[in-house]
Enzyme design. Structure first.
Site, PDB file in Angstrom:
ATOM      1  N   LYS A 133       0.960  -1.185  -0.017  1.00 27.65           N
ATOM      2  CA  LYS A 133       0.040  -0.081   0.002  1.00 27.65           C
ATOM      3  C   LYS A 133       0.903   1.347  -0.032  1.00 27.65           C
ATOM      4  O   LYS A 133       0.604   2.314  -0.813  1.00 27.65           O
ATOM      5  CB  LYS A 133      -1.047  -0.193   1.070  1.00 27.65           C
ATOM      6  N   LYS A 152      -1.446  11.377   5.427  1.00 28.32           N
ATOM      7  CA  LYS A 152      -1.075  10.469   6.706  1.00 28.32           C
ATOM      8  C   LYS A 152      -0.549   9.296   5.871  1.00 28.32           C
ATOM      9  O   LYS A 152       0.598   8.834   6.423  1.00 28.32           O
ATOM     10  CB  LYS A 152      -2.476  10.005   7.193  1.00 28.32           C
TER      11      LYS A 152
END
Lengths: 275, 275
Positions: free
Chosen positions: A156, A224
């Site tokens: 990811k 983030k």
């Protein structure tokens, strides 16, 4: 994502921090519980989907958390994007309770979630993965076990580098065209047919040129995620100059008060630089 | 590229700086000439394909150049990658001789040239474009008139930003995976199915992981193209931080003595940083 599981005939056992999150399930074969521990006591596979590492930790290991209610053999699947290190820590802490843990972050945004076309990148033991796979296949189109615990999160992180750098590069290309007196719409069309093709140029590029910066995938979430990328780069000891630049552009974007827009609003940061 | 024209039944009138460049045409319906001027006197559409702006200028405007032999109404098509400004200058200088000029740089590399699958980005007058279009269609798959003179070169500059940034980002993603103990082959496979998909991840990424850095498209040519990008950015007054980074990585690559490798060897520069 959970609605796709219900649609496939699975009974849902639900808990959410905010009660309004459960509103869409009123018509489903679903039961609500007062804590993650109570849900854990009912199910064979348990999914979490929250914002960040501390949230996952609280739901899994906190008071009335999953670990306090889990039966041995439970498979916990966290689909949030958190650090590979936190994922590995969750796996170790749950293993004490004879609970398996899979990190299974997704890519594809709100649209991918709604249309069950998500890319799901999984880290964890192969046996646990096989148990969860039919459920993943209700939610996503590309489901891949990448490797051991944490490997899904590493994949990811890689995904977020590519999408972020893609957005920055497409923004710069369009602005070079515009400032050179050339129509970026024409440039995009021409480039879609060649080796510069990317989903970012195709889908995100179209929205940039239409001025559509509605999320999609919010800038503060991409910020983030890039924090996770840069932390992991530090731990792994690898220099990522392009990712670092993307991370700074997202800092500027969120710092400009545009954190709730889609992360393609990186375009606006780069535009403002030369405005 | 010229062989595709011959294959489509067009008679070729040829000149090359190095005689060995004409060897592939011995079996064609083709005639060789002693200068660009002599070729220009014979043809309706004239193509140039050389390395850089000064080369184009020498062939078109130098002694025994195209302009000294051209008949009014000739369409000159330059398929080299040069600066938009030089392209516009060529167009103006040839207009004096009643000669039309199209800038028509290509993308797709050696393979695209051989397979006639090039992306061709054209700048110049619409009427001249219509005359040359059937010929472009022999050489390329995606042929687009972007706009006025120089617009093809601006589109090519945009293309080189996207491909270069793509190579850098894919390199970084693979190295983050590798250094985190995760198989980049698996990561690439998973990411191909989602919003991180790009031709660069697909085709170039595969070659990176196989350690195949043979050109393809040579690093020193990409370096030259990024010089054009950054010059144009300066003239247009637009800040391109991602492109600037790519440009520096290519400087390092060529400076490491690897200029003859494919520009995907940016991977090696980034690898070396953390080796």
């Amino acid at each position: 994502m959970a609605l796709h599981l219900a649609k496939a005939g699975h009974r849902l056992h639900l808990w959410a921090r905010r009660p309004e999150s459960l509103r869409p399930f009123r018509e489903c074969d679903a039961k609500e519980y007062a804590s993650p521990a109570e849900v854990a006591a009912q199910v064979d596979v348990l999914f979490t989907m929250v914002a960040d590492g501390p949230d996952v930790s609280a739901v899994l290991l906190g008071p009335n958390g999953v670990s306090s209610g889990a039966r041995p053999g439970l498979v916990v699947v966290d689909m949030s994007t958190i650090s590979p290190e936190t994922a590995r820590e969750m796996a170790m802490r749950l293993a004490v309770h004879k609970v398996d843990f899979l990190d299974a972050p997704v890519s594809g945004g709100e649209r991918g979630a709604k249309e069950a076309t998500l890319t799901i990148m999984v880290g964890g033991k192969a046996e646990a993965y096989e148990k969860a796979r039919p459920l993943f296949e209700c939610m996503g189109r590309t489901v891949t076990r990448i490797g051991a615990s944490g490997a899904g999160q590493v994949a990811k992180a890689c995904n977020q580098i590519l999408v972020g750098a893609g957005i920055a590069a497409v923004s710069e290309a369009f602005q070079l065209a515009q400032k050179s007196g050339v129509d970026p719409v024409k440039v995009r069309e021409a480039l879609l047919g060649g080796s510069a093709y990317s989903k970012v140029l195709d889908l995100h590029g179209k929205r940039m040129l239409e001025g559509d910066f509605a999320p999609g995938f919010k800038a503060w979430m991409h910020q983030k995620d890039m924090r996770i990328v840069m932390e992991q780069a530090g731990k792994a000891g690898v220099a990522l100059p392009t990712a670092a630049l993307v991370s700074q552009l997202l800092n500027a974007l969120v710092g400009s008060g545009l954190g709730e827009e889609d992360s393609i609003a990186i375009y606006k940061v780069l535009e403002k630089l030369s405005a």
